[in-house]
Design a protein around this motif. Structure first.
Motif, PDB file in Angstrom:
ATOM      1  N   ASN A 245      -1.735  38.035 -21.239  1.00 55.82           N
ATOM      2  CA  ASN A 245      -0.972  37.056 -20.455  1.00 55.82           C
ATOM      3  C   ASN A 245       0.440  37.544 -20.176  1.00 55.82           C
ATOM      4  O   ASN A 245       1.039  37.187 -19.160  1.00 55.82           O
ATOM      5  N   GLU A 246       0.971  38.369 -21.085  1.00 54.51           N
ATOM      6  CA  GLU A 246       2.319  38.922 -20.892  1.00 54.51           C
ATOM      7  C   GLU A 246       2.321  40.118 -19.945  1.00 54.51           C
ATOM      8  O   GLU A 246       3.377  40.622 -19.578  1.00 54.51           O
ATOM      9  N   GLY A 247       1.133  40.596 -19.613  1.00 53.22           N
ATOM     10  CA  GLY A 247       1.033  41.742 -18.718  1.00 53.22           C
ATOM     11  C   GLY A 247       0.973  43.080 -19.439  1.00 53.22           C
ATOM     12  O   GLY A 247       0.910  44.132 -18.798  1.00 53.22           O
ATOM     13  N   ASP A 248       0.981  43.047 -20.778  1.00 54.82           N
ATOM     14  CA  ASP A 248       0.882  44.300 -21.544  1.00 54.82           C
ATOM     15  C   ASP A 248      -0.603  44.620 -21.714  1.00 54.82           C
ATOM     16  O   ASP A 248      -1.179  44.478 -22.796  1.00 54.82           O
ATOM     17  N   VAL A 249      -1.213  45.072 -20.622  1.00 53.39           N
ATOM     18  CA  VAL A 249      -2.661  45.239 -20.594  1.00 53.39           C
ATOM     19  C   VAL A 249      -3.132  46.377 -21.488  1.00 53.39           C
ATOM     20  O   VAL A 249      -4.232  46.327 -22.047  1.00 53.39           O
ATOM     21  N   VAL A 250      -2.329  47.415 -21.644  1.00 55.77           N
ATOM     22  CA  VAL A 250      -2.726  48.550 -22.490  1.00 55.77           C
ATOM     23  C   VAL A 250      -2.873  48.103 -23.946  1.00 55.77           C
ATOM     24  O   VAL A 250      -3.853  48.418 -24.615  1.00 55.77           O
ATOM     25  N   ALA A 252      -3.326  45.041 -24.884  1.00 60.10           N
ATOM     26  CA  ALA A 252      -4.425  44.088 -24.915  1.00 60.10           C
ATOM     27  C   ALA A 252      -5.763  44.801 -25.056  1.00 60.10           C
ATOM     28  O   ALA A 252      -6.624  44.387 -25.846  1.00 60.10           O
ATOM     29  N   VAL A 253      -5.949  45.872 -24.298  1.00 60.45           N
ATOM     30  CA  VAL A 253      -7.196  46.643 -24.380  1.00 60.45           C
ATOM     31  C   VAL A 253      -7.403  47.165 -25.792  1.00 60.45           C
ATOM     32  O   VAL A 253      -8.497  47.079 -26.365  1.00 60.45           O
ATOM     33  N   ASP A 254      -6.356  47.701 -26.383  1.00 62.62           N
ATOM     34  CA  ASP A 254      -6.455  48.269 -27.741  1.00 62.62           C
ATOM     35  C   ASP A 254      -6.824  47.183 -28.752  1.00 62.62           C
ATOM     36  O   ASP A 254      -7.684  47.388 -29.613  1.00 62.62           O
ATOM     37  N   LEU A 255      -6.209  46.016 -28.640  1.00 61.75           N
ATOM     38  CA  LEU A 255      -6.489  44.921 -29.577  1.00 61.75           C
ATOM     39  C   LEU A 255      -7.920  44.402 -29.418  1.00 61.75           C
ATOM     40  O   LEU A 255      -8.611  44.134 -30.402  1.00 61.75           O
ATOM     41  N   PHE A 256      -8.381  44.257 -28.163  1.00 61.56           N
ATOM     42  CA  PHE A 256      -9.743  43.787 -27.939  1.00 61.56           C
ATOM     43  C   PHE A 256     -10.769  44.794 -28.458  1.00 61.56           C
ATOM     44  O   PHE A 256     -11.826  44.418 -28.983  1.00 61.56           O
ATOM     45  N   ARG A 257     -10.457  46.074 -28.331  1.00 59.78           N
ATOM     46  CA  ARG A 257     -11.384  47.101 -28.840  1.00 59.78           C
ATOM     47  C   ARG A 257     -11.451  47.070 -30.372  1.00 59.78           C
ATOM     48  O   ARG A 257     -12.524  47.253 -30.952  1.00 59.78           O
ATOM     49  N   GLN A 258     -10.303  46.851 -31.018  1.00 61.65           N
ATOM     50  CA  GLN A 258     -10.312  46.707 -32.482  1.00 61.65           C
ATOM     51  C   GLN A 258     -11.152  45.497 -32.896  1.00 61.65           C
ATOM     52  O   GLN A 258     -11.896  45.542 -33.880  1.00 61.65           O
ATOM     53  N   PRO A 264     -19.254  43.630 -32.601  1.00 57.96           N
ATOM     54  CA  PRO A 264     -19.665  44.371 -31.400  1.00 57.96           C
ATOM     55  C   PRO A 264     -20.488  43.546 -30.408  1.00 57.96           C
ATOM     56  O   PRO A 264     -20.525  43.884 -29.223  1.00 57.96           O
ATOM     57  N   GLU A 265     -21.146  42.493 -30.856  1.00 62.51           N
ATOM     58  CA  GLU A 265     -22.023  41.719 -29.978  1.00 62.51           C
ATOM     59  C   GLU A 265     -21.346  40.465 -29.420  1.00 62.51           C
ATOM     60  O   GLU A 265     -22.001  39.637 -28.797  1.00 62.51           O
ATOM     61  N   ASN A 266     -20.045  40.336 -29.604  1.00 61.03           N
ATOM     62  CA  ASN A 266     -19.325  39.154 -29.136  1.00 61.03           C
ATOM     63  C   ASN A 266     -19.123  39.241 -27.633  1.00 61.03           C
ATOM     64  O   ASN A 266     -18.303  40.027 -27.135  1.00 61.03           O
ATOM     65  N   SER A 267     -19.871  38.428 -26.858  1.00 64.99           N
ATOM     66  CA  SER A 267     -19.827  38.499 -25.392  1.00 64.99           C
ATOM     67  C   SER A 267     -18.466  38.084 -24.843  1.00 64.99           C
ATOM     68  O   SER A 267     -17.990  38.637 -23.843  1.00 64.99           O
ATOM     69  N   SER A 268     -17.825  37.112 -25.510  1.00 61.60           N
ATOM     70  CA  SER A 268     -16.501  36.674 -25.064  1.00 61.60           C
ATOM     71  C   SER A 268     -15.478  37.798 -25.205  1.00 61.60           C
ATOM     72  O   SER A 268     -14.649  38.024 -24.321  1.00 61.60           O
ATOM     73  N   LEU A 269     -15.552  38.508 -26.320  1.00 64.57           N
ATOM     74  CA  LEU A 269     -14.649  39.644 -26.539  1.00 64.57           C
ATOM     75  C   LEU A 269     -14.923  40.758 -25.533  1.00 64.57           C
ATOM     76  O   LEU A 269     -13.994  41.395 -25.018  1.00 64.57           O
ATOM     77  N   LYS A 270     -16.193  41.006 -25.285  1.00 62.23           N
ATOM     78  CA  LYS A 270     -16.544  42.041 -24.303  1.00 62.23           C
ATOM     79  C   LYS A 270     -15.945  41.725 -22.943  1.00 62.23           C
ATOM     80  O   LYS A 270     -15.407  42.600 -22.259  1.00 62.23           O
ATOM     81  N   ALA A 271     -16.046  40.445 -22.541  1.00 65.09           N
ATOM     82  CA  ALA A 271     -15.500  40.036 -21.240  1.00 65.09           C
ATOM     83  C   ALA A 271     -13.983  40.199 -21.219  1.00 65.09           C
ATOM     84  O   ALA A 271     -13.415  40.675 -20.222  1.00 65.09           O
ATOM     85  N   GLU A 275     -11.932  42.704 -18.805  1.00 66.68           N
ATOM     86  CA  GLU A 275     -10.867  42.217 -17.928  1.00 66.68           C
ATOM     87  C   GLU A 275      -9.576  42.986 -18.160  1.00 66.68           C
ATOM     88  O   GLU A 275      -8.893  43.404 -17.207  1.00 66.68           O
ATOM     89  N   ALA A 276      -9.240  43.189 -19.444  1.00 65.47           N
ATOM     90  CA  ALA A 276      -8.018  43.917 -19.763  1.00 65.47           C
ATOM     91  C   ALA A 276      -8.104  45.368 -19.295  1.00 65.47           C
ATOM     92  O   ALA A 276      -7.119  45.937 -18.793  1.00 65.47           O
ATOM     93  N   GLU A 277      -9.282  45.980 -19.432  1.00 71.88           N
ATOM     94  CA  GLU A 277      -9.472  47.360 -19.003  1.00 71.88           C
ATOM     95  C   GLU A 277      -9.292  47.496 -17.486  1.00 71.88           C
ATOM     96  O   GLU A 277      -8.632  48.429 -16.993  1.00 71.88           O
ATOM     97  N   ILE A 278      -9.891  46.559 -16.734  1.00 66.15           N
ATOM     98  CA  ILE A 278      -9.758  46.580 -15.263  1.00 66.15           C
ATOM     99  C   ILE A 278      -8.303  46.404 -14.870  1.00 66.15           C
ATOM    100  O   ILE A 278      -7.785  47.124 -13.989  1.00 66.15           O
ATOM    101  N   LYS A 279      -7.620  45.483 -15.518  1.00 69.80           N
ATOM    102  CA  LYS A 279      -6.212  45.262 -15.193  1.00 69.80           C
ATOM    103  C   LYS A 279      -5.366  46.467 -15.579  1.00 69.80           C
ATOM    104  O   LYS A 279      -4.380  46.784 -14.892  1.00 69.80           O
ATOM    105  N   ALA A 280      -5.754  47.120 -16.658  1.00 74.74           N
ATOM    106  CA  ALA A 280      -5.013  48.317 -17.064  1.00 74.74           C
ATOM    107  C   ALA A 280      -5.193  49.421 -16.037  1.00 74.74           C
ATOM    108  O   ALA A 280      -4.233  50.131 -15.663  1.00 74.74           O
ATOM    109  N   GLN A 281      -6.441  49.585 -15.572  1.00 74.48           N
ATOM    110  CA  GLN A 281      -6.706  50.588 -14.537  1.00 74.48           C
ATOM    111  C   GLN A 281      -5.968  50.243 -13.250  1.00 74.48           C
ATOM    112  O   GLN A 281      -5.394  51.127 -12.578  1.00 74.48           O
TER     113      GLN A 281
END
Length: 340
Positions: A245-250, A252-258, A264-271, A275-281
């Motif tokens: 939400n703060e725009g620190d997408v990089v 965010a991606v690292d935290l979601f991956r941790q 690993p099977e959490n669909s909400s986390l995967k989404a 989202e964070a990965e796409i925004k980072a790209q």
């Protein structure tokens, strides 16, 4: 009345020396002599009784009764026989008490008190045996409750047993163990409720306290580990969403991956991670496009901005709107440069 039979016998002996053929005096003398012997035998019986030698006391009274079969001697003999029976039962009760057979001890000592009701020592021993029997029953029930995990009942019964025998160190230890397990059970239930409420960090604290009180509970340890995992997962997800939400997408991606490593099977986390990965790209492409615009390569900048916008064509994200405006501006400049 009290008579000095020994003196009376001496007097009759004097009379018989003076009148050796006096059969009446001789008969009186023999009667008094028997009474004197009975008195001596009773005195010996009393001494033997005081020394706890009831068999000898009974033997003396039996001899006395044979010499003078009167009611008083018979009564004394009967009383002595009861005392012996009471003494034998007392010994049996004391042996049972020492062996921890409290029910048998109570039975024997009650029988002894019935035979010798004026014996205060017997009454004290019988009351003590009753207390020990009650304590034993309470301990058996409490231990069974402890084994079955009924800690409230075990605490209650151990407490009652300890009131009977406050000096029992083993009993005090069992009571403390039951109390710890009861408190640990309450903490575990609190942790379970907190898990249902998804308050995982608080559940970790509750389970940790429960484990301190009940360290050998394998199930509890499993709950503690699961609560830790979920608390860490919840924290990573929350901070990741804040960073997104703060725009620190990089970040965010690292935290979601941790977080996904923990679930690993959490669909909400995967989404969220996607989202964070796409925004980072997109942010990286936007930054690249801006660099191309700054260098004057508007055509390449426009193409790069278009790539950045592609995944968000239906999005209203503010970051993408800014990128879209800059892309259009860059495209117009590129078009103008081509015409000239």
């Amino acid at each position: 009345a009290s008579y000095d039979y020994h003196q009376a016998v001496g007097t009759f002996d004097i009379c018989l020396r003076m009148q050796p053929d006096n059969e009446g005096v001789r008969a009186e003398r023999e009667s008094v002599a028997r009474l004197e012997e009975v008195g001596c035998l009773k005195a010996k019986a009393d001494t033997a009784c005081m020394n706890g030698d009831f068999e000898s006391a009974i033997a003396f009274l039996q001899k006395a009764l044979a010499l003078n079969p009167d009611d008083k001697t018979a009564t004394s003999l009967s009383a002595m026989e009861k005392k012996k029976q009471a003494h034998d039962l007392q010994l049996t009760g004391e042996e049972s008490l020492a062996a921890g057979n409290y029910e048998d001890a109570v039975k024997a000592l009650l029988g002894a008190v019935h035979l010798d009701p004026d014996n205060e020592q017997l009454r004290d021993e019988e009351q003590h045996a009753e207390k020990m029997a009650k304590k034993s029953k309470l301990m058996k029930v409490a231990l069974q409750a402890l084994k079955q995990g009924e800690y409230e009942h075990s605490v209650e019964d151990f407490t009652l047993a300890l009131k009977i025998d406050p000096s029992d160190a083993e009993l005090a230890t069992l009571l403390q163990k039951s109390q710890d397990l009861l408190d640990g059970s309450h903490c575990e239930h609190e942790g379970d409720s907190l898990m249902i409420a998804q308050k995982y960090a608080d559940a970790v604290v509750a389970y940790d306290h429960a484990m301190q009180l009940n360290p050998n509970n394998v199930t509890l340890k499993g709950k503690f580990i699961e609560a830790q995992r979920r608390a860490q997962l919840q924290q990573l997800k929350r901070v990741g969403e804040d960073k997104l939400n703060e725009g620190d997408v990089v970040a965010a991606v690292d935290l979601f991956r941790q977080a996904l490593l923990l679930d690993p099977e959490n669909s909400s986390l995967k989404a969220s991670e996607q989202e964070a990965e796409i925004k980072a790209q997109a942010a990286a492409l936007q930054k690249q496009g801006e660099a191309l615009m700054a260098s004057g390569d508007y055509t390449a900048a426009a193409a790069t901005m278009q790539k950045a916008l592609q995944p968000f064509m239906s999005s209203c994200c503010s970051t993408i709107l800014v990128a879209s405006t800059r892309w259009k501006h860059g495209a117009a400049i590129a078009q103008f440069a081509g015409m000239s």
